[in-house]
Each structure stands twice: as C-alpha cells, then as structure tokens.
Design an enzyme around this catalytic site. Structure first.
Site, PDB file in Angstrom:
ATOM      1  N   LYS A  19      52.378 103.515  50.597  1.00 19.77           N
ATOM      2  CA  LYS A  19      53.672 103.963  51.134  1.00 19.77           C
ATOM      3  C   LYS A  19      54.392 102.811  51.824  1.00 19.77           C
ATOM      4  CE  LYS A  19      53.755 107.290  54.440  1.00 19.77           C
ATOM      5  NZ  LYS A  19      54.527 106.870  55.632  1.00 19.77           N
ATOM      6  N   ARG A  24      58.957  98.824  51.510  1.00 20.94           N
ATOM      7  CA  ARG A  24      59.389  97.428  51.655  1.00 20.94           C
ATOM      8  C   ARG A  24      59.922  96.867  50.335  1.00 20.94           C
ATOM      9  NH1 ARG A  24      56.076  98.883  55.587  1.00 20.94           N
ATOM     10  NH2 ARG A  24      55.866  97.684  57.524  1.00 20.94           N
ATOM     11  N   ARG A 119      61.091 111.185  67.694  1.00 17.68           N
ATOM     12  CA  ARG A 119      60.206 110.016  67.807  1.00 17.68           C
ATOM     13  C   ARG A 119      60.916 108.853  68.511  1.00 17.68           C
ATOM     14  NH1 ARG A 119      57.233 109.097  62.228  1.00 17.68           N
ATOM     15  NH2 ARG A 119      56.019 107.687  63.551  1.00 17.68           N
ATOM     16  N   SER A 164      52.839  97.498  66.435  1.00  9.14           N
ATOM     17  CA  SER A 164      53.519  98.399  65.513  1.00  9.14           C
ATOM     18  C   SER A 164      54.197  97.582  64.422  1.00  9.14           C
ATOM     19  CB  SER A 164      54.561  99.233  66.261  1.00  9.14           C
ATOM     20  OG  SER A 164      55.554  99.692  65.349  1.00  9.14           O
ATOM     21  N   GLN A 166      56.181  98.719  62.339  1.00  4.68           N
ATOM     22  CA  GLN A 166      57.577  99.153  62.199  1.00  4.68           C
ATOM     23  C   GLN A 166      58.486  98.364  63.136  1.00  4.68           C
ATOM     24  OE1 GLN A 166      57.740 103.439  62.422  1.00  4.68           O
ATOM     25  NE2 GLN A 166      56.487 103.674  60.584  1.00  4.68           N
ATOM     26  N   ASP A 312      46.651 105.452  60.856  1.00 10.26           N
ATOM     27  CA  ASP A 312      47.003 106.671  60.111  1.00 10.26           C
ATOM     28  C   ASP A 312      45.764 107.424  59.619  1.00 10.26           C
ATOM     29  OD1 ASP A 312      49.676 106.149  60.490  1.00 10.26           O
ATOM     30  OD2 ASP A 312      49.945 105.162  58.557  1.00 10.26           O
ATOM     31  N   ARG A 385      49.370 114.182  57.203  1.00  9.71           N
ATOM     32  CA  ARG A 385      48.004 113.656  57.384  1.00  9.71           C
ATOM     33  C   ARG A 385      47.077 114.724  57.979  1.00  9.71           C
ATOM     34  NH1 ARG A 385      48.459 109.140  55.018  1.00  9.71           N
ATOM     35  NH2 ARG A 385      50.229 107.769  55.391  1.00  9.71           N
TER      36      ARG A 385
HETATM   37  C1  S3P Z   1      53.939 101.834  59.082  1.00  6.44           C
HETATM   38  C2  S3P Z   1      53.465 101.469  60.308  1.00  6.44           C
HETATM   39  C3  S3P Z   1      52.697 102.363  61.173  1.00  6.44           C
HETATM   40  C4  S3P Z   1      52.140 103.547  60.404  1.00  6.44           C
HETATM   41  C5  S3P Z   1      53.165 104.180  59.511  1.00  6.44           C
HETATM   42  C6  S3P Z   1      53.676 103.164  58.499  1.00  6.44           C
HETATM   43  C7  S3P Z   1      54.727 100.854  58.302  1.00  6.44           C
HETATM   44  O1  S3P Z   1      53.535 102.858  62.189  1.00  6.44           O
HETATM   45  O2  S3P Z   1      51.635 104.515  61.302  1.00  6.44           O
HETATM   46  O3  S3P Z   1      52.621 105.269  58.826  1.00  6.44           O
HETATM   47  O4  S3P Z   1      54.942 101.063  57.089  1.00  6.44           O
HETATM   48  O5  S3P Z   1      55.135  99.854  58.891  1.00  6.44           O
HETATM   49  P1  S3P Z   1      53.777 102.053  63.567  1.00  6.44           P
HETATM   50  O6  S3P Z   1      54.473 100.791  63.241  1.00  6.44           O
HETATM   51  O7  S3P Z   1      54.652 102.952  64.388  1.00  6.44           O
HETATM   52  O8  S3P Z   1      52.427 101.853  64.168  1.00  6.44           O
END
Ligand code: S3P
Length: 424
Positions: A19, A24, A119, A164, A166, A312, A385
């Site tokens: 995913k 990306r 969130r 993180s 993200q 995750d 999940r």
């Molecule tokens: C992800 C980063 C993780 C993960 C999410 C996907 C990503 O989150 O839990 O399912 O693709 O960068 P966080 O960056 O909030 O830890």
C-alpha cells in the site's frame, strides 16, 4: 462476516501490492516527466483515493486492476482541483499530498471520512508552516479538512517528534519545492519507501541512519515500478500459518525492506518458523517468498526502534501473543491510538471479548498468553486491520463474527476470498 474454525490453510498465495509503495508510485509518478508504468499496484480503496486526487489535478492515469500507467506532468504541471480533494480513509494520501500541495501555485482543500477527519494533522501543519507553507485546519481542531494555500517554500532541518513515514515523506515531497535542502531527522527510522523511490526517479536525496536530506532542483523522470507484496497484508497469512494446525503457506514476492520487517523478527523471537526463500534485491525494494508452518509461540517484548518497523502489524501480533505461552509486553506504541481507530483500545476490548488476559498501558499493552480463548463478536469500527487480525483469530477459535468486515477493502480487497482459497 462469520468465521469458522479452520482445518488448516495450505497452498501458495500472491499477496497484493504494498500500500505504501503504491501510493508513492502514483504521487511521485505524477510529479515526474514522462510515463511511469506500475505493475502489481494495489487497487485498494486507499490507493484509489490517491489516484482520484491526482486525476483531479490534471494527471492522466490509466488503471486496469494491478496495472497502472501514470502520465507525469512534471513538478510544476499540476493544476488547481475544481473541488475539494477527498482522501477517504487514507492518512497516507492526506499527509503526503499536503506536502506536495503546500508548494503549488494554487490553493486547495483536502478532507476525508469520519475516521480521517479525527486524525492528527498538526504533525504536518507545524513543519510545513516552518517551511513557509500555509496549511490550516479548517475547524481549528488540528485535523482535516485542511485548507492549503500554495506558497514558495524554504528548506528546513526538522526533528520529528514521532517516527512517522507520513510526516517524513510529507516534508521530503515539500522539499522538492523548497529553495534550499530539507533535512528530516527521526527519533527512530520509519519506513523509507519515499527515499528509495525518489532516488529511483532521480531526486537528489541522501539518507544516513535516521536522517534524510532532499535537495531541490532535479527533474524527476518517469520509470517502471514493480510493487512487492505488502508485508502488512502478508502478516495475516503468516499468523494464520503459525496458529492454525495443519497449515503450510507459501507467500510469493513479499516486500522485506528492513524498515518494514519487524513482524519477521518478532515471529522469530516468539519461536515461530518463517523461512525466507528466493530473496530478490529488485530496483528500489527487496522482496522474498515466505514459507510458514505452525509452531508453538512464546511471549516476547516489543518496543523501541522495532515499533515503527511493525506498527501496522501490532493488531495481528497482539492476537498471536494471546495464543502464545507466557507474557508479551509491548511498549513505545502510543501511535496506535491515532491510527484508523484507537487500536490500543480496540485490540484490548476485542481480545478481552475473546477471553484473553490483556492490560492496556499508556503506550502499549501487556498480554498474558495461555488463557482459553473463544469466538466473539468483534467490533472493528471500520478498521481494516482489526477485521483481518480477528478473522485470523476466528480460524483458531471458530464462532467469530467480524462486524463491518467490508472495511478490509481499504488495504486488501479479496482478503476473505484469499483465506478461503487456502482453506482445507
Ligand atoms: C505509512 C506510514 C505509517 C503506517 C501507515 C502507512 C506510509 O503511518 O502506519 O499505514 O505509507 O507512510 P505513520 O507515518 O503515521 O506512522
């Protein structure tokens, strides 16, 4: 969805595409010059949200199941969307795209479903603002909807408060639009898919330990991306193979990037047997076939820098711990509270419903394994999940009911069919 006890799962399965890598490929492919062809793309609800957002900004994307062609528009080729961008349930879409949107020559608004709009987004608002961006939480809650006014950006050095990917990826993507280098330093290394893929597309990006630096000024060039199987999706079948007597499952072409493979290390620490076959070091992302057979599991401790590598997978790991002998202690996992649901609370409630002995702590949980477990009605609150982890538990206990089971489509369309295809 009702789940009955299984007599064993046997066979070979190709796990759907990763995913994180799929998101990306769409975003970076859109910002590149030329065509990006993606194979084994994950056509799940979250990734479709990313496709929809990029299309609304003028990117032509042909999508046929797991094959995707992105006609890149270049770093400065996106056009102003004519309405609000909808990220659905996807935190990755929202946070990564916000980094891109902050540096555009137009304004935008991005929002999503009830889970997404609760969130935390301050974690990206704060550093993007430091870069000179204008990202505002419309209702002042620190959550989406976000109003983003495109601005010229300045590179910064930023220490993220949490590990993180993200946050890191949001800033690296914004860094493509900055006037000087952007440095992101994490407390522990999170998944590094953005760094790897940006490099493959020709960005000037370097990383060392928990620091990544991107220097603007390079043109990204479209390329071919093969997405490995998602280890987070493989986790459910690894657990099923370990927990259900009589099983033997081979999972083909699973991504084994070291920033994602914590589940394999935990299974080993618990005494489980997963054999890595046929390792491949493909351009960008490593992968392997994984073979799993049942085994007796014992409790373990999980914390520190291991956490981001399996964040995750913690719902599935907690379920495995409940079936294991002895105590499992999970620490440093407060991030679980701000995922698609408060997973710390939901895991604790659902395992308790099954008869497990589990205590939630401030930043993790203590699970004392070995209690007799039984089926229950599992509340998922729409969290994919949770649905999949407890479906696997149901294969062992029988008599399990998963509420809102269709939410598996967020990351693994066809999950229940895949379980069925391996069932004896
Ligand atoms: C992800 C980063 C993780 C993960 C999410 C996907 C990503 O989150 O839990 O399912 O693709 O960068 P966080 O960056 O909030 O830890």
């Amino acid at each position: 969805m009702k789940i009955d006890a299984s007599r064993g799962l046997r066979g070979r399965l190709t796990i759907p595409g990763d995913k994180s890598v799929s998101h990306r490929a769409v975003m970076i492919g859109a910002l590149a010059e030329g065509t990006t062809r993606v194979s084994h793309f994950l056509p799940s609800a979250d990734c479709l949200s990313t496709i929809d957002c990029m299309r609304r900004m003028g990117v032509a994307i042909e999508h046929d199941g797991e094959s995707l062609t992105v006609h890149g528009v270049g770093l400065h080729g996106l056009t102003k969307p004519d309405s609000t961008l909808n990220a659905g349930n996807s935190g990755t879409t929202t946070r990564l795209l916000s980094g891109i949107l902050a540096g555009q020559a137009f304004d935008s608004r991005i929002t999503g479903d009830a889970s997404l709009t609760s969130r935390p987004m301050k974690r990206i608002i704060t550093p993007l603002t430091k870069m000179g961006g204008s990202v505002i939480s419309e209702n002042g809650s620190g959550c989406a909807p976000l109003l983003i006014s495109g601005r010229p950006l300045t590179g910064i050095t930023y220490r993220t408060p949490v590990a993180s990917a993200q946050i890191k990826s949001c800033l690296l993507l914004a860094g493509l639009y900055a006037d000087s280098p952007t440095t992101v330093i994490e407390p522990a290394l999170s998944r590094d898919h953005s760094e790897r893929m940006l490099k493959v597309f020709g960005a000037d990006i370097t990383s060392s330990g928990t620091t990544a630096v991107i220097r603007p000024g390079q043109t990204l060039r479209g390329c071919d991306i093969h997405v490995p199987g998602d280890i987070s999706s493989a986790a459910y079948f690894l657990a099923a193979g370990l927990l259900v007597p009589g099983s033997e499952i081979r999972l083909d072409h699973v991504g084994t990037n070291a920033t994602r493979d914590g589940i394999l290390r935990v299974i080993k620490a618990m005494g489980g047997d997963v054999i890595c076959l046929d390792s491949r070091g493909e351009e960008g992302e490593p992968s392997a076939d994984l073979l799993v057979r049942p085994g007796r599991l014992t409790g373990t401790t999980i914390g520190g820098s291991l956490i981001p590598t399996l964040i995750d997978e913690l719902p599935m790991i907690a379920v495995m711990a409940a079936f294991a002998d002895g105590e499992t202690v999970i620490t440093d996992a407060a991030e679980l509270k701000v995922k698609e649901t408060d997973r710390l609370m939901l895991i604790t409630e659902n395992l308790t419903r099954m008869g497990a002995d589990i205590t939630a702590t401030d930043n993790g949980m203590i699970i004392r394994g070995g209690c007799p477990l039984h089926g229950a009605v599992i509340e998922t609150l729409g969290d994919h999940r949770m649905a999949m982890a407890f479906a696997v538990a149901g294969l062992v206990t029988g008599d399990m009911t998963i509420r809102d089971a269709a939410c598996v489509d967020v990351s693994f369309p066809g999950f229940f069919e895949a379980l069925k295809s391996l069932s004896l």
